[in-house]
Design an enzyme around this catalytic site. Structure first.
Site, PDB file in Angstrom:
ATOM      1  N   SER A 190       0.867  -1.103  -0.130  1.00  0.00           N
ATOM      2  CA  SER A 190      -0.058  -0.043  -0.030  1.00  0.00           C
ATOM      3  C   SER A 190       1.030   1.323   0.066  1.00  0.00           C
ATOM      4  O   SER A 190       1.931   1.066   0.454  1.00  0.00           O
ATOM      5  CB  SER A 190      -0.800   0.209   1.390  1.00  0.00           C
ATOM      6  OG  SER A 190      -1.571   1.198   1.486  1.00  0.00           O
ATOM      7  N   TYR A 233      -2.573  -1.693  10.425  1.00  0.00           N
ATOM      8  CA  TYR A 233      -2.689  -1.947   8.724  1.00  0.00           C
ATOM      9  C   TYR A 233      -1.403  -1.197   8.261  1.00  0.00           C
ATOM     10  O   TYR A 233      -0.956  -1.944   7.251  1.00  0.00           O
ATOM     11  CB  TYR A 233      -3.976  -1.356   8.179  1.00  0.00           C
ATOM     12  CG  TYR A 233      -4.190  -1.218   6.819  1.00  0.00           C
ATOM     13  CD1 TYR A 233      -4.587  -2.344   5.962  1.00  0.00           C
ATOM     14  CD2 TYR A 233      -3.390  -0.265   5.911  1.00  0.00           C
ATOM     15  CE1 TYR A 233      -4.716  -2.277   4.864  1.00  0.00           C
ATOM     16  CE2 TYR A 233      -3.572  -0.115   4.521  1.00  0.00           C
ATOM     17  CZ  TYR A 233      -4.103  -1.402   3.931  1.00  0.00           C
ATOM     18  OH  TYR A 233      -4.067  -1.588   2.694  1.00  0.00           O
TER      19      TYR A 233
END
Length: 246
Positions: free
Chosen positions: A136, A149
């Site tokens: 990400s 995350y």
């Protein structure tokens, strides 16, 4: 990585980026198998899209072992794409966040590592093999409201680099896909105008894969503001902007 004529297994793939990529690879002439925890959802996708599904919970090592045996006994898989992941908001003032943190690590990081570990010896025997991990933009500049995350995606990035280095003298290609925020159900971003429209992301990603078959990273333009922040001495600015209130 060649983009047609593969047999591709996805961890995840029942929604969002995973399902979108599965459809795009199918349309290019690949055999695609997705996975997920909900058999009813897998059955629906099989009926509507013609994409085979396998039950898999990447947080469960036994489930990974079963899925590996099921998939490789029925298909000559040569590409693994580790899409499965969750994104949760955490309040680090509250000790109760620890349960969310542990779940996120179990799925996003350990699930990725365990799946790669199961498939790597098998893939090394296949023609044109590849592993695609999914990190990400938040691996490079964290979003404070989703701390674990962001941390797991940073770990996936680091693990992918080590995996690529250790496999450098083998035919197994290792590619890191680095999405920005995309309009999917992840963190309820379906209608977030700050996030990249899903079809635009899929178009650009597939174009990059086709034009750059030897790429180590797949970076759409919109993620470079995060990916390159530290390289370009913009990290402090970006972490402030990303996490500003209001």
């Amino acid at each position: 990585m060649k983009t047609t004529g593969n047999t591709i297994f996805f961890t995840g793939g029942t929604s969002g980026l995973g399902l979108g990529l599965a459809r795009r690879f199918r349309d290019l002439g690949n055999t695609v198998i997705i996975s997920g925890r909900r058999q009813d959802l897998l059955d629906r996708i099989a009926a509507e899209d013609g994409i085979e599904g396998v039950a898999l919970d990447v947080a469960d090592p036994d489930s990974i072992a079963r899925a590996f045996e099921q998939v490789t006994s029925a298909h000559d898989v040569n590409v693994l794409i580790t899409m499965a992941g969750i994104m949760q908001v955490e309040d680090l003032h509250d000790p109760a966040h620890l349960a969310t943190s542990e779940e996120t690590i179990g799925i996003n990081l350990l699930g990725t590592i365990r799946t790669i570990t199961a498939f790597t010896p098998y893939l090394l025997k296949q023609a044109d093999p590849a592993i695609l991990t999914v990190s990400s933009g938040l691996a490079f500049v964290p979003l404070a409201m989703t701390p674990t995350y962001s941390a797991t995606k940073a770990a996936v990035h680091s693990y992918t680099q080590s995996l690529r280095a250790q496999l450098a003298n083998t035919p197994l290609q290792v590619i890191e896909v680095v999405p920005p925020a995309v309009r999917t159900a992840l963190l309820n971003q379906e209608d977030d105008e700050r996030a990249m429209p899903l079809d635009e992301y899929l178009d650009e990603t597939m174009e990059l894969l086709q034009k750059n078959p030897d790429a180590d990273e797949i970076l759409v333009d919109r993620v470079r503001i995060l990916r390159d922040a530290e390289r370009e001495n913009r990290y402090d600015q970006m972490i402030g902007l990303l996490n500003s209130v209001g």
